[in-house]
Design a protein around this motif. Structure first.
Motif, PDB file in Angstrom:
ATOM      1  N   SER A 121       0.823  -1.207   0.000  1.00 48.74           N
ATOM      2  CA  SER A 121       0.000   0.000   0.000  1.00 48.74           C
ATOM      3  C   SER A 121       0.860   1.261   0.000  1.00 48.74           C
ATOM      4  O   SER A 121       0.367   2.353  -0.256  1.00 48.74           O
ATOM      5  N   LYS A 122       2.164   1.111   0.284  1.00 51.01           N
ATOM      6  CA  LYS A 122       3.038   2.275   0.319  1.00 51.01           C
ATOM      7  C   LYS A 122       4.082   2.196  -0.781  1.00 51.01           C
ATOM      8  O   LYS A 122       4.338   1.135  -1.338  1.00 51.01           O
ATOM      9  N   GLY A 123       4.684   3.355  -1.069  1.00 56.48           N
ATOM     10  CA  GLY A 123       5.828   3.360  -1.970  1.00 56.48           C
ATOM     11  C   GLY A 123       7.081   3.045  -1.176  1.00 56.48           C
ATOM     12  O   GLY A 123       7.063   3.056   0.054  1.00 56.48           O
ATOM     13  N   ARG A 124       8.171   2.764  -1.891  1.00 56.86           N
ATOM     14  CA  ARG A 124       9.419   2.488  -1.182  1.00 56.86           C
ATOM     15  C   ARG A 124      10.428   3.573  -1.505  1.00 56.86           C
ATOM     16  O   ARG A 124      10.715   3.842  -2.660  1.00 56.86           O
ATOM     17  N   PHE A 125      10.935   4.208  -0.458  1.00 58.37           N
ATOM     18  CA  PHE A 125      12.017   5.174  -0.625  1.00 58.37           C
ATOM     19  C   PHE A 125      13.297   4.536  -0.123  1.00 58.37           C
ATOM     20  O   PHE A 125      13.383   4.136   1.039  1.00 58.37           O
ATOM     21  N   LEU A 126      14.287   4.391  -1.005  1.00 61.69           N
ATOM     22  CA  LEU A 126      15.555   3.792  -0.601  1.00 61.69           C
ATOM     23  C   LEU A 126      16.413   4.868   0.048  1.00 61.69           C
ATOM     24  O   LEU A 126      16.895   5.782  -0.609  1.00 61.69           O
ATOM     25  N   ASN A 127      16.564   4.719   1.345  1.00 57.87           N
ATOM     26  CA  ASN A 127      17.330   5.684   2.118  1.00 57.87           C
ATOM     27  C   ASN A 127      18.811   5.325   2.049  1.00 57.87           C
ATOM     28  O   ASN A 127      19.211   4.409   1.363  1.00 57.87           O
TER      29      ASN A 127
END
Lengths: 342, 281
Positions: free
Chosen positions: A163-169
């Protein structure tokens, strides 16, 4: 009498100073080893090898390379267990800020100017890539604010939390990780995106490279100068301009209500102050040794493309950019460095 | 110096092969990855949805069923309580879910392979050296291509854990079956049992204590992969250890380290107890 005496003393002092100067050997000629932090990231490793060649071949220094992660190396620099830290981003860690203020560590020059960092997507996500047969998936995507849009969010969907996007930190524990986490909250994106910590630089690179090869969208934090920047066509998302006020809010207040772009990074050669006092000759060379950002990106891309060792990239740089580095060193040293290249 | 003319390198063909796999079959691998991930997420969902005391009670009950005394359940309860009080509950459950998934697949793969190794000499000659490779090859060497194929996070972590952890289960299953008294097998043969009946009715039941010892070793070795898993983006206790190390926060790292030890002791004592009770029966 007293005047005579004074002038005599002054003359003696002058003489002493003159003889001292004449006999002043360079730091390395005194038989002291030069201890460099052998940091693991690409540009750091490249700069370490470059300094190794310049001081080792050109000035006959005995080089000791000590490896460790950025934080452990910073501590070693403060305690004087190493002499030079080849690539330090100013103002990023408490430890170094304190050491700079206390005067145990100081900057000796800039390996490159205006380092940029930010949030990136592959260029084909926005502009497409007819050559590789990729249609633009989000032609309107330009800035960080648009990331909250459900359509954009779905592009970067996180398989572990669809349900969420993925931000690669940033990798776990790096200073940029804390800053990105704060920015995610400041932009109000933390409810739409998982703050995914890749765990190590290698894992982050592997995921970006894999997405690029599979022509898939990916949203990640990255920085210059790096091989990745020289190898792939990436697009930096626009952010509100940097201001001190916004940055202070971002790094100190809770909850975070706003965010802005990273400041242009000041990157320096950090040296231990005790070492710097003993080695003015080395400090002088460091103060001149600045490489244009594109040139470093190019050297790093060479390293990645040819699968070359950092030492080979340093040799490549010395062979191709003689007009740059010959200005940093003495003619004599330049000759010796050139001899070392063959 | 070694003569240059004899040198060769396999790195370029391998790099090209990996790139080819990703470009041509990347989506297939991601589909497999999502399948494993959905199973793992379900285990994790159950573990995280259960109230903390429920989980502790279940663990104590399992411990009791395994050893039939009160000492172990009390120890298990106290240790899990300690993990919760150190603020590690959620992380411990995430790591536990990963362990359970890895152990489950290890059993599905490891026990049949162990039987095969015991029965077929050719398989033994091929597989035993492979097991040695699996245990000694530095994990990042195969993890980076695994990330590129399966994506970051839990799935490559499970795979890495299995590769490192499954060898003892295979070895000990095979050992257990070969150690079964030949006279017992002959007796079964004399009664006219088929080879399938011998395997399931005689050999496997007699090998259970050895197989459980193997399972115990597999779980212990899997736990030593927790920190490596966190280096490829799997959340859990390992991530906190990594954070502790990377930021020189020794205390934080140690706390999470204690969490891993607690999980190890709990799982070790339970599986050991299970093995011993099997031996007594």
């Amino acid at each position: 009498m007293s005047l005579k005496r004074k002038s005599l003393a002054a003359a003696a002092l002058f003489l002493l100073a003159a003889t001292y100067n004449a006999s002043a050997e360079s730091y390395c000629e005194q038989g002291k080893p030069l201890r460099l932090a052998d940091v693991s990231w690409e540009s750091g490793a490249f700069l370490t090898e470059l300094l190794t060649k310049i001081f080792g071949d050109g000035y006959g220094c005995e080089i000791e390379k000590v490896s460790g992660n950025s934080l452990i190396m910073s501590h070693a620099l403060i305690t004087g267990d190493i002499d030079i830290y080849p690539e330090q981003w100013v103002g990023r860690t408490e430890v170094m800020n304190k050491a700079r203020a206390e005067g145990t560590v100081r900057a000796a020059g800039h390996p490159y100017l205006d380092a940029r960092e930010g949030w990136y997507v592959p260029d084909y996500v926005v502009n497409g890539d007819p050559e590789r047969g990729i249609e633009p998936l989000a032609p309107e995507l330009k800035s960080v604010e648009q990331l909250a849009d459900p359509k954009i969010r779905a592009l970067f969907s996180d398989p572990e939390e669809p349900s969420k996007g993925r931000f690669l930190n940033c990798p776990t524990g790096w200073s940029c990780e804390r800053l990105n986490t704060a920015k995610l909250e400041g932009y109000g994106l933390d409810e739409y995106y998982t703050n995914f910590l890749p765990g190590s630089g290698a894992a982050l690179d592997a995921e970006v490279a894999s997405s690029y090869l599979r022509k898939q969208p990916v949203l990640f934090y990255y920085w210059n100068p790096t091989a990745l920047m020289g190898t792939y066509k990436l697009l930096q998302l626009e952010e509100p301009a940097y201001s001190d006020e916004c940055w202070d809010g971002l790094t100190s207040s809770d909850p975070k209500t706003q965010a802005c772009a990273f400041p242009l990074g000041e990157v320096v050669y950090d040296v231990n102050v005790k070492f710097a006092d003993q080695a003015p000759d080395i400090i002088e060379i460091l103060s001149k040794a600045t490489i244009p950002l594109e040139t470093i990106n190019e050297a790093l891309a060479y390293m990645a493309k040819e699968k070359a060792e950092p030492a080979d990239a340093a040799t490549w740089f010395l062979k191709n950019y003689a007009h740059l580095w010959t200005n940093w060193v003495s003619t004599e040293a330049a000759e010796k460095i050139n001899q070392g290249l063959n | 110096m070694f003569p240059k003319s004899l040198e060769f390198s396999i790195s370029q063909p391998i790099n090209d092969f990996v790139a080819f796999l990703i470009e041509s079959y990347g989506e297939t691998f991601r589909a497999i990855s999502n399948f494993i991930l959905s199973g793992l997420l379900q285990i994790e969902w159950v573990l995280r949805a259960l109230p903390w005391w429920g989980t502790i009670l279940i663990f104590m009950a399992v411990a009791y069923l395994c050893v039939r005394n009160y000492k172990l359940p009390l120890l298990v309860g106290a240790l899990l309580m300690l993990a919760g009080m150190l603020g590690l509950w959620d992380l411990t459950m995430q790591t536990l879910a990963l362990m359970l998934m890895a152990t489950l697949i290890s059993c599905l793969v490891g026990i049949p392979t162990g039987v095969l190794v015991a029965k077929v000499r050719v398989m033994r000659n091929i597989l035993i050296p492979m097991l040695d490779i699996m245990q000694t090859m530095p994990s990042f060497v195969y993890l980076i291509p695994a990330i590129m194929l399966f994506g970051l996070g839990k799935v490559p972590a499970v795979l890495a854990t299995i590769i490192y952890g499954v060898p003892p289960l295979i070895r000990l299953t095979s050992l257990g079956i070969r150690q079964v008294d030949q006279e017992v097998v002959e007796a079964a043969l004399a009664f006219g049992s088929s080879s399938r009946q011998i395997l399931f009715g005689v050999e496997l039941p007699l090998a259970v204590p050895t197989i459980l010892a193997g399972l115990n070793q597999t779980i212990m070795m899997s736990l030593s992969m927790v920190v490596v898993s966190s280096m490829i983006g799997a959340r859990g206790l390992g991530q906190q250890v990594l954070e502790g190390i990377q930021t020189l926060d020794v205390g934080k790292g140690l706390e999470a380290g204690v969490g891993i030890v607690i999980l190890a002791v709990v799982l070790d004592r339970i599986t050991q107890g299970l093995g011993q009770s099997q031996r007594r029966d």
